[in-house]
Structure formats: structure tokens, C-alpha cells
Design a protein around this motif. Sequence first.
Motif, PDB file in Angstrom:
ATOM      1  N   THR A 189       0.845  -1.190   0.000  1.00 24.53           N
ATOM      2  CA  THR A 189       0.000   0.000   0.000  1.00 24.53           C
ATOM      3  C   THR A 189       0.881   1.241   0.000  1.00 24.53           C
ATOM      4  OG1 THR A 189      -1.635  -1.203   1.303  1.00 24.53           O
ATOM      5  CG2 THR A 189      -1.872   1.183   1.191  1.00 24.53           C
ATOM      6  N   ASN A 190       0.543   2.191  -0.856  1.00 18.13           N
ATOM      7  CA  ASN A 190       1.300   3.434  -0.933  1.00 18.13           C
ATOM      8  C   ASN A 190       0.614   4.499  -0.091  1.00 18.13           C
ATOM      9  OD1 ASN A 190       2.937   5.528  -1.569  1.00 18.13           O
ATOM     10  ND2 ASN A 190       2.272   5.712  -3.684  1.00 18.13           N
ATOM     11  N   TYR A 191       1.202   4.810   1.035  1.00 16.52           N
ATOM     12  CA  TYR A 191       0.707   5.880   1.894  1.00 16.52           C
ATOM     13  C   TYR A 191       1.426   7.162   1.488  1.00 16.52           C
ATOM     14  CZ  TYR A 191      -0.779   1.922   4.748  1.00 16.52           C
ATOM     15  OH  TYR A 191      -1.354   0.757   5.184  1.00 16.52           O
ATOM     16  N   THR A 192       0.737   8.071   0.812  1.00 18.83           N
ATOM     17  CA  THR A 192       1.392   9.276   0.303  1.00 18.83           C
ATOM     18  C   THR A 192       1.835  10.220   1.417  1.00 18.83           C
ATOM     19  OG1 THR A 192      -0.772  10.316   0.011  1.00 18.83           O
ATOM     20  CG2 THR A 192       0.173   9.204  -1.894  1.00 18.83           C
ATOM     21  N   TRP A 193       1.209  10.141   2.569  1.00 21.97           N
ATOM     22  CA  TRP A 193       1.547  11.011   3.684  1.00 21.97           C
ATOM     23  C   TRP A 193       2.723  10.484   4.503  1.00 21.97           C
ATOM     24  CZ3 TRP A 193       1.188   8.061   7.980  1.00 21.97           C
ATOM     25  CH2 TRP A 193       0.344   6.948   7.921  1.00 21.97           C
ATOM     26  N   LEU A 194       3.065   9.221   4.346  1.00 23.94           N
ATOM     27  CA  LEU A 194       4.062   8.591   5.214  1.00 23.94           C
ATOM     28  C   LEU A 194       5.470   9.195   5.091  1.00 23.94           C
ATOM     29  CD1 LEU A 194       4.356   6.460   7.367  1.00 23.94           C
ATOM     30  CD2 LEU A 194       4.834   4.784   5.583  1.00 23.94           C
ATOM     31  N   PRO A 195       5.990   9.493   3.891  1.00 19.39           N
ATOM     32  CA  PRO A 195       7.333  10.096   3.838  1.00 19.39           C
ATOM     33  C   PRO A 195       7.425  11.420   4.592  1.00 19.39           C
ATOM     34  CG  PRO A 195       6.708   9.319   1.673  1.00 19.39           C
ATOM     35  CD  PRO A 195       5.498   9.177   2.545  1.00 19.39           C
ATOM     36  N   THR A 196       6.384  12.245   4.516  1.00 20.85           N
ATOM     37  CA  THR A 196       6.398  13.530   5.221  1.00 20.85           C
ATOM     38  C   THR A 196       6.413  13.323   6.729  1.00 20.85           C
ATOM     39  OG1 THR A 196       5.159  14.516   3.407  1.00 20.85           O
ATOM     40  CG2 THR A 196       5.188  15.719   5.487  1.00 20.85           C
ATOM     41  N   VAL A 197       5.590  12.419   7.219  1.00 19.68           N
ATOM     42  CA  VAL A 197       5.538  12.151   8.658  1.00 19.68           C
ATOM     43  C   VAL A 197       6.869  11.564   9.137  1.00 19.68           C
ATOM     44  CG1 VAL A 197       4.428  10.734  10.426  1.00 19.68           C
ATOM     45  CG2 VAL A 197       3.043  11.881   8.707  1.00 19.68           C
ATOM     46  N   LEU A 198       7.410  10.610   8.388  1.00 24.56           N
ATOM     47  CA  LEU A 198       8.676   9.991   8.786  1.00 24.56           C
ATOM     48  C   LEU A 198       9.830  10.987   8.726  1.00 24.56           C
ATOM     49  CD1 LEU A 198       8.299   6.503   7.100  1.00 24.56           C
ATOM     50  CD2 LEU A 198       8.217   7.029   9.539  1.00 24.56           C
ATOM     51  N   SER A 199       9.826  11.890   7.745  1.00 22.06           N
ATOM     52  CA  SER A 199      10.863  12.921   7.677  1.00 22.06           C
ATOM     53  C   SER A 199      10.776  13.851   8.876  1.00 22.06           C
ATOM     54  CB  SER A 199      10.728  13.730   6.385  1.00 22.06           C
ATOM     55  OG  SER A 199      10.920  12.908   5.268  1.00 22.06           O
ATOM     56  N   SER A 200       9.572  14.225   9.266  1.00 18.95           N
ATOM     57  CA  SER A 200       9.398  15.099  10.437  1.00 18.95           C
ATOM     58  C   SER A 200       9.837  14.392  11.712  1.00 18.95           C
ATOM     59  CB  SER A 200       7.940  15.535  10.550  1.00 18.95           C
ATOM     60  OG  SER A 200       7.543  16.223   9.402  1.00 18.95           O
ATOM     61  N   VAL A 201       9.467  13.137  11.862  1.00 17.27           N
ATOM     62  CA  VAL A 201       9.875  12.365  13.035  1.00 17.27           C
ATOM     63  C   VAL A 201      11.389  12.216  13.068  1.00 17.27           C
ATOM     64  CG1 VAL A 201       9.761  10.072  14.084  1.00 17.27           C
ATOM     65  CG2 VAL A 201       7.683  11.170  13.273  1.00 17.27           C
ATOM     66  N   THR A 202      11.999  11.988  11.924  1.00 18.60           N
ATOM     67  CA  THR A 202      13.458  11.866  11.851  1.00 18.60           C
ATOM     68  C   THR A 202      14.130  13.156  12.287  1.00 18.60           C
ATOM     69  OG1 THR A 202      13.263  10.271  10.052  1.00 18.60           O
ATOM     70  CG2 THR A 202      15.390  11.349  10.329  1.00 18.60           C
ATOM     71  N   ALA A 203      13.628  14.292  11.816  1.00 17.77           N
ATOM     72  CA  ALA A 203      14.209  15.577  12.208  1.00 17.77           C
ATOM     73  C   ALA A 203      14.107  15.795  13.714  1.00 17.77           C
ATOM     74  CB  ALA A 203      13.517  16.709  11.449  1.00 17.77           C
ATOM     75  N   VAL A 204      12.979  15.445  14.301  1.00 11.71           N
ATOM     76  CA  VAL A 204      12.805  15.596  15.748  1.00 11.71           C
ATOM     77  C   VAL A 204      13.747  14.658  16.504  1.00 11.71           C
ATOM     78  CG1 VAL A 204      11.162  15.258  17.640  1.00 11.71           C
ATOM     79  CG2 VAL A 204      10.455  16.470  15.578  1.00 11.71           C
ATOM     80  N   LEU A 205      13.869  13.420  16.036  1.00 11.68           N
ATOM     81  CA  LEU A 205      14.780  12.467  16.688  1.00 11.68           C
ATOM     82  C   LEU A 205      16.229  12.920  16.602  1.00 11.68           C
ATOM     83  CD1 LEU A 205      13.248   9.007  15.697  1.00 11.68           C
ATOM     84  CD2 LEU A 205      13.329  10.073  17.957  1.00 11.68           C
ATOM     85  N   ILE A 206      16.618  13.472  15.463  1.00 10.51           N
ATOM     86  CA  ILE A 206      17.990  13.985  15.319  1.00 10.51           C
ATOM     87  C   ILE A 206      18.232  15.107  16.323  1.00 10.51           C
ATOM     88  CG2 ILE A 206      19.505  15.283  13.775  1.00 10.51           C
ATOM     89  CD1 ILE A 206      18.369  13.565  11.486  1.00 10.51           C
ATOM     90  N   TYR A 207      17.251  15.986  16.472  1.00 12.00           N
ATOM     91  CA  TYR A 207      17.382  17.072  17.442  1.00 12.00           C
ATOM     92  C   TYR A 207      17.516  16.515  18.860  1.00 12.00           C
ATOM     93  CZ  TYR A 207      16.216  20.887  20.536  1.00 12.00           C
ATOM     94  OH  TYR A 207      16.240  21.786  21.560  1.00 12.00           O
ATOM     95  N   ILE A 208      16.680  15.555  19.209  1.00 20.32           N
ATOM     96  CA  ILE A 208      16.701  14.994  20.560  1.00 20.32           C
ATOM     97  C   ILE A 208      18.044  14.320  20.850  1.00 20.32           C
ATOM     98  CG2 ILE A 208      15.707  13.156  21.999  1.00 20.32           C
ATOM     99  CD1 ILE A 208      12.974  13.901  20.744  1.00 20.32           C
ATOM    100  N   VAL A 209      18.520  13.534  19.899  1.00 20.93           N
ATOM    101  CA  VAL A 209      19.793  12.834  20.098  1.00 20.93           C
ATOM    102  C   VAL A 209      20.936  13.831  20.224  1.00 20.93           C
ATOM    103  CG1 VAL A 209      21.477  11.345  18.942  1.00 20.93           C
ATOM    104  CG2 VAL A 209      19.079  10.672  19.043  1.00 20.93           C
ATOM    105  N   ASN A 210      20.970  14.836  19.358  1.00 24.63           N
ATOM    106  CA  ASN A 210      22.057  15.814  19.424  1.00 24.63           C
ATOM    107  C   ASN A 210      21.969  16.711  20.649  1.00 24.63           C
ATOM    108  OD1 ASN A 210      23.765  15.388  17.116  1.00 24.63           O
ATOM    109  ND2 ASN A 210      21.992  15.913  15.883  1.00 24.63           N
ATOM    110  N   ARG A 211      20.786  16.889  21.173  1.00 24.01           N
ATOM    111  CA  ARG A 211      20.616  17.772  22.331  1.00 24.01           C
ATOM    112  C   ARG A 211      20.881  17.060  23.652  1.00 24.01           C
ATOM    113  NH1 ARG A 211      21.089  20.641  25.931  1.00 24.01           N
ATOM    114  NH2 ARG A 211      19.665  22.201  26.721  1.00 24.01           N
ATOM    115  N   TRP A 212      20.374  15.838  23.797  1.00 24.35           N
ATOM    116  CA  TRP A 212      20.437  15.193  25.108  1.00 24.35           C
ATOM    117  C   TRP A 212      21.263  13.907  25.143  1.00 24.35           C
ATOM    118  CZ3 TRP A 212      15.517  17.351  23.795  1.00 24.35           C
ATOM    119  CH2 TRP A 212      15.220  18.494  24.529  1.00 24.35           C
TER     120      TRP A 212
END
Length: 185
Positions: A74-97
Motif C-alpha cells: 500500500t502506498n501511503y502518500t503522507w508517510l514520507p512527510t511524517v517519517l521525515s518530520s519524526v526523523t528531524a525531531v529524533l535527530i534534534y533529541i539525540v544531538n541535544r540530550w
Amino acid sequence: MNIVYIGFNEKGERWTASAGQYFWIGQMAPRGFRKALSFFSGWMLVLSWQLFVTAGVMIIGNGVAALVMLHTGTNYTWLPTVLSSVTAVLIYIVNRWAFPLLAKLEFIFLMYQVVAFVILTLVLLLLKRGSGLRYATAYDVFLNFDNSSGWRTPAAVLLTALVPLSSGVGYDCAFHMGKYTMMDD
């Protein structure tokens, strides 16, 4: 890219100012072009930094979304955007704490990247061998250009110049730090 980094090291030794490639261009360019070339290279480096960071996050989001689509069908067209946003937040969290853990895990990350590169290369070579497609010639690689982006050719050239420029973003600081560290000894 080692040639680029060697060049950065040479420039860092000659001009030990806390500046970047735009400063070095301003020092080495002909007098009549110094300001314009320095200004243009500085802004191209800013844009390439933004492209580099954004592209990395999007590649992760698109890659995981492609694996989900491959697994579920199944092609979820919204999934890349959500995963990219989650990745950016995780990168921030890892680099910060979690930054103290990064130095301890560096060797594990390196081994993971080497193993993943070898496996990916082998898979791609084996898939190519069994596909029956012809290999690209030197003409195809270096002289055959296909601008199917919809951009006019000069704008497309400027956009594609950002990708190799991003390889030089941030590395000059390592040579400055190395130079200052060696001066302290």
C-alpha cells in the motif's frame, strides 16, 4: 572528496582565520571579482547546507516509506512527510540530550555503515547482472544530460551545483580546530 579536504587543510594552514570557503575565495580571487565571488560562494554554501540537511532527512523518510510500501503493498502518500518530520525531531533529541553516547557509539556506527555499504553494493551488482540491462558507457555517464526536471537549463545547473557544494559544508572548521590544537602542543 579527499582532494577537497586536502585543499581545505592547505587553505586553513595559510589563512588561520575563523572563516569559511567564502573567506578563502575572497583572498585568492582576482581583485575585481573578490567581493562578488565571495558573496556568491557564501550564499551557495548556505543553500547547500540547507539542502544537505533537508535531503538527508527526506532520504530517511522516503526510504522507510518505500520499505513499508514494499512490505504492505500500500502506498501511503503522507508517510514520507511524517517519517521525515519524526526523523528531524529524533535527530534534534539525540544531538541535544544523548550526545555523550555518540562518541561511545561512533565505532559501531562506522562498522554498520561499512557493512551496509558492502551489502548494498553486492545486492545492486547482483540485481544488475540478472536484469539483462546494458551497462552505462562513459559517454552516458559524463556527456549525456537529461533535464527532465521542468526547470530551465541554467536554473537546473545552479540547483545541481548545490549537491557537490554540500560536501564542503562544515569541514573547514575541522581543519581550523586541528590547526589550533596543533599550535597548542
